[in-house]
Scaffold this motif. Structure first.
Motif, PDB file in Angstrom:
ATOM      1  N   MET A 116       0.670  -1.390  -0.036  1.00 51.68           N
ATOM      2  CA  MET A 116       0.499  -0.093   0.003  1.00 51.68           C
ATOM      3  C   MET A 116       0.846   0.850  -0.087  1.00 51.68           C
ATOM      4  N   PRO A 117       1.336   2.350  -0.465  1.00 48.09           N
ATOM      5  CA  PRO A 117       2.049   3.302  -1.276  1.00 48.09           C
ATOM      6  C   PRO A 117       1.094   4.658  -1.148  1.00 48.09           C
ATOM      7  N   ASN A 118       1.426   5.540  -1.057  1.00 50.18           N
ATOM      8  CA  ASN A 118       1.220   6.287  -0.832  1.00 50.18           C
ATOM      9  C   ASN A 118       0.964   7.687  -2.252  1.00 50.18           C
ATOM     10  N   THR A 119       0.404   8.509  -2.753  1.00 49.30           N
ATOM     11  CA  THR A 119       0.871   9.617  -3.858  1.00 49.30           C
ATOM     12  C   THR A 119       1.977  10.143  -3.865  1.00 49.30           C
ATOM     13  N   PRO A 120       2.048  11.016  -2.191  1.00 50.16           N
ATOM     14  CA  PRO A 120       3.835  11.606  -2.739  1.00 50.16           C
ATOM     15  C   PRO A 120       4.820  10.095  -2.614  1.00 50.16           C
ATOM     16  N   LEU A 121       4.712   9.161  -2.910  1.00 48.83           N
ATOM     17  CA  LEU A 121       6.263   8.692  -3.524  1.00 48.83           C
ATOM     18  C   LEU A 121       5.901   8.755  -4.977  1.00 48.83           C
ATOM     19  N   ALA A 122       5.578   9.727  -5.902  1.00 47.73           N
ATOM     20  CA  ALA A 122       5.650  10.412  -7.114  1.00 47.73           C
ATOM     21  C   ALA A 122       6.717  11.439  -6.820  1.00 47.73           C
ATOM     22  N   LEU A 168      -4.228   5.929   7.033  1.00 56.30           N
ATOM     23  CA  LEU A 168      -3.989   6.545   7.918  1.00 56.30           C
ATOM     24  C   LEU A 168      -3.224   6.863   6.505  1.00 56.30           C
ATOM     25  N   SER A 169      -1.669   5.903   6.246  1.00 51.22           N
ATOM     26  CA  SER A 169      -0.513   6.840   5.130  1.00 51.22           C
ATOM     27  C   SER A 169      -1.762   7.065   3.680  1.00 51.22           C
ATOM     28  N   GLY A 170      -2.190   5.924   3.101  1.00 48.40           N
ATOM     29  CA  GLY A 170      -2.514   6.447   2.085  1.00 48.40           C
ATOM     30  C   GLY A 170      -3.577   7.005   1.732  1.00 48.40           C
ATOM     31  N   SER A 171      -5.018   7.055   3.244  1.00 56.13           N
ATOM     32  CA  SER A 171      -6.000   8.451   2.782  1.00 56.13           C
ATOM     33  C   SER A 171      -4.904   9.851   3.322  1.00 56.13           C
ATOM     34  N   GLY A 172      -3.912   9.520   4.247  1.00 56.10           N
ATOM     35  CA  GLY A 172      -3.166  10.735   4.211  1.00 56.10           C
ATOM     36  C   GLY A 172      -3.215  11.880   3.980  1.00 56.10           C
ATOM     37  N   PRO A 173      -2.553  11.560   2.755  1.00 58.72           N
ATOM     38  CA  PRO A 173      -2.187  13.049   1.942  1.00 58.72           C
ATOM     39  C   PRO A 173      -3.281  14.006   1.781  1.00 58.72           C
ATOM     40  N   ALA A 174      -4.239  13.498   1.852  1.00 61.04           N
ATOM     41  CA  ALA A 174      -5.420  13.778   1.606  1.00 61.04           C
ATOM     42  C   ALA A 174      -5.631  15.170   2.753  1.00 61.04           C
ATOM     43  N   ILE A 180      -2.676  22.086   4.921  1.00 62.80           N
ATOM     44  CA  ILE A 180      -2.139  22.872   3.819  1.00 62.80           C
ATOM     45  C   ILE A 180      -3.074  24.267   4.017  1.00 62.80           C
ATOM     46  N   ASP A 181      -4.542  23.406   3.387  1.00 61.22           N
ATOM     47  CA  ASP A 181      -5.108  24.615   3.039  1.00 61.22           C
ATOM     48  C   ASP A 181      -5.697  25.852   3.834  1.00 61.22           C
ATOM     49  N   ALA A 182      -5.785  24.560   4.707  1.00 60.33           N
ATOM     50  CA  ALA A 182      -6.387  25.495   5.707  1.00 60.33           C
ATOM     51  C   ALA A 182      -6.161  26.336   6.660  1.00 60.33           C
ATOM     52  N   ASP A 251     -11.125  10.646  13.717  1.00 60.32           N
ATOM     53  CA  ASP A 251     -12.253   9.773  13.580  1.00 60.32           C
ATOM     54  C   ASP A 251     -11.927   9.571  11.679  1.00 60.32           C
ATOM     55  N   ALA A 252     -10.790  10.228  11.570  1.00 58.93           N
ATOM     56  CA  ALA A 252     -11.295  10.520   9.881  1.00 58.93           C
ATOM     57  C   ALA A 252     -10.056   8.784   9.360  1.00 58.93           C
ATOM     58  N   VAL A 253      -9.201   8.978  10.567  1.00 59.06           N
ATOM     59  CA  VAL A 253      -7.980   7.914  10.045  1.00 59.06           C
ATOM     60  C   VAL A 253      -9.364   6.234  10.041  1.00 59.06           C
ATOM     61  N   LEU A 254      -9.799   6.087  10.910  1.00 56.78           N
ATOM     62  CA  LEU A 254     -10.522   5.194  12.008  1.00 56.78           C
ATOM     63  C   LEU A 254     -12.169   5.048  10.637  1.00 56.78           C
ATOM     64  N   ALA A 255     -12.634   6.353   9.568  1.00 53.57           N
ATOM     65  CA  ALA A 255     -14.038   6.105   9.143  1.00 53.57           C
ATOM     66  C   ALA A 255     -13.270   5.463   8.210  1.00 53.57           C
ATOM     67  N   ALA A 256     -11.845   5.860   6.988  1.00 53.07           N
ATOM     68  CA  ALA A 256     -11.486   5.333   6.437  1.00 53.07           C
ATOM     69  C   ALA A 256     -10.989   4.252   6.151  1.00 53.07           C
ATOM     70  N   THR A 257     -10.169   3.706   7.220  1.00 53.48           N
ATOM     71  CA  THR A 257     -10.213   2.050   7.758  1.00 53.48           C
ATOM     72  C   THR A 257     -11.355   1.171   7.967  1.00 53.48           C
ATOM     73  N   GLU A 258     -12.796   1.868   7.931  1.00 48.34           N
ATOM     74  CA  GLU A 258     -14.055   1.188   8.076  1.00 48.34           C
ATOM     75  C   GLU A 258     -13.782   1.451   6.466  1.00 48.34           C
ATOM     76  N   LYS A 259     -13.698   1.816   5.606  1.00 45.53           N
ATOM     77  CA  LYS A 259     -13.808   2.543   4.202  1.00 45.53           C
ATOM     78  C   LYS A 259     -13.455   1.039   3.571  1.00 45.53           C
ATOM     79  N   SER A 260     -12.054   1.093   3.505  1.00 50.93           N
ATOM     80  CA  SER A 260     -10.961   0.109   3.165  1.00 50.93           C
ATOM     81  C   SER A 260     -11.966  -1.237   3.653  1.00 50.93           C
ATOM     82  N   LYS A 261     -12.434  -1.857   5.213  1.00 52.01           N
ATOM     83  CA  LYS A 261     -12.554  -2.868   5.005  1.00 52.01           C
ATOM     84  C   LYS A 261     -13.929  -3.221   4.104  1.00 52.01           C
TER      85      LYS A 261
END
Length: 266
Positions: A116-122, A168-174, A180-182, A251-261
């Motif tokens: 499971m990589p994430n986009t900053p790999l680029a 966490l790290s997969g969705s984390g860049p978002a 950063i935006d805020a 909660d964001a990490v937990l929600a994304a984790t549950e969605k992944s499941k």
């Protein structure tokens, strides 16, 4: 490391290619197949590697075969190459949701590794987690870690932790981009021009992350170092706590984790 082949020439594959061509793997030992001839030409011209529309020319000779296709195209791609790769070839899959069980059914004797990589790999700052199949020994794990670390950092985890990694790290860049935006909005509200505010916010998060990684200190310790009694920082931290920023991120990490499941069950 020997020869490395890629099924799929998208952004993630290119990021790894860009990293390993910096000295880890000779350009003449890197092969990429993509269904678009134009994309093959781009990658060949950009990196001086072998490219082709099909994988017939290299699938049986590479030491590492990276599956870098979209999930909906995975079944067809795997069906075309299984049974044609060497028994010792490491199968490295960055296909989202593709389990080790499914991979090992297609590659029953090969060392199989799910990533499971994430986009900053680029940009050479990726965070990848990988889980090894039953035939992947320490040498295979080290090979995969070296390959992924060339474009950032990599850690080995049990496959059961992959949904948490995704959250966490997969969705984390978002989450980081949102912060950063805020923060930049806050800077603009305080009187800064937008480009300066974005640069200040982005570099601040980058610097904080580097401090956490390089010092190895707990984030709380590092936070205390910049938080003076009755100062500006504690005033800002107090507002963040009042607005539940910490709880929202958890909660964001937990929600994304549950969605992944959920997606993994489909």
């Amino acid at each position: 490391m020997g020869k490395v082949g890629f099924i799929g020439g998208g952004a993630m594959a290119e990021a790894i290619v860009a990293a390993i061509t910096q000295g880890m793997v000779a350009r003449e030992d890197i092969y990429v197949s993509d269904h678009k001839a134009k994309r093959c030409e781009e990658l060949s011209e950009r990196y001086g590697i072998h490219t082709s529309v099909g994988a017939d020319s290299f699938v049986g000779t590479v030491d590492v075969l990276v599956l870098a296709i979209k999930p909906q195209a995975a079944a067809k791609a795997i069906a075309e190459v299984k049974g044609r790769v060497g028994n010792e070839t490491i199968i490295l899959s960055i296909v989202a949701g593709l389990t080790l069980k499914v991979l090992e059914e297609a590659f029953p004797v090969q060392p199989v590794v799910r990533v499971m990589p994430n986009t900053p790999l680029a940009v050479g700052a990726g965070m990848s987690a990988f889980a090894c199949g039953s035939h992947a020994d320490h040498l295979a794990a080290q090979t995969v870690e070296d390959l992924l670390s060339s474009a950032g950092r990599a850690i080995e985890v049990p496959e059961a932790a992959m949904d948490a990694v995704t959250g966490l790290s997969g969705s984390g860049p978002a989450y980081a981009f949102l912060m950063i935006d805020a923060l930049a909005d806050g800077g603009v509200a305080a009187g800064l021009k937008r480009p300066a505010a974005i640069e200040l916010a982005a570099q601040t998060l980058l610097g904080a992350a580097k401090m956490a990684l390089k010092t190895g200190k707990h984030p709380d310790v590092l936070r205390d170092q910049v938080t003076s009694p009755a100062g500006t920082t504690i005033a800002g931290v107090r507002v963040m706590e009042q607005h539940g920023v910490r709880g929202a991120l958890i909660d964001a990490v937990l929600a994304a984790t549950e969605k992944s499941k959920e997606l993994g069950k489909k």
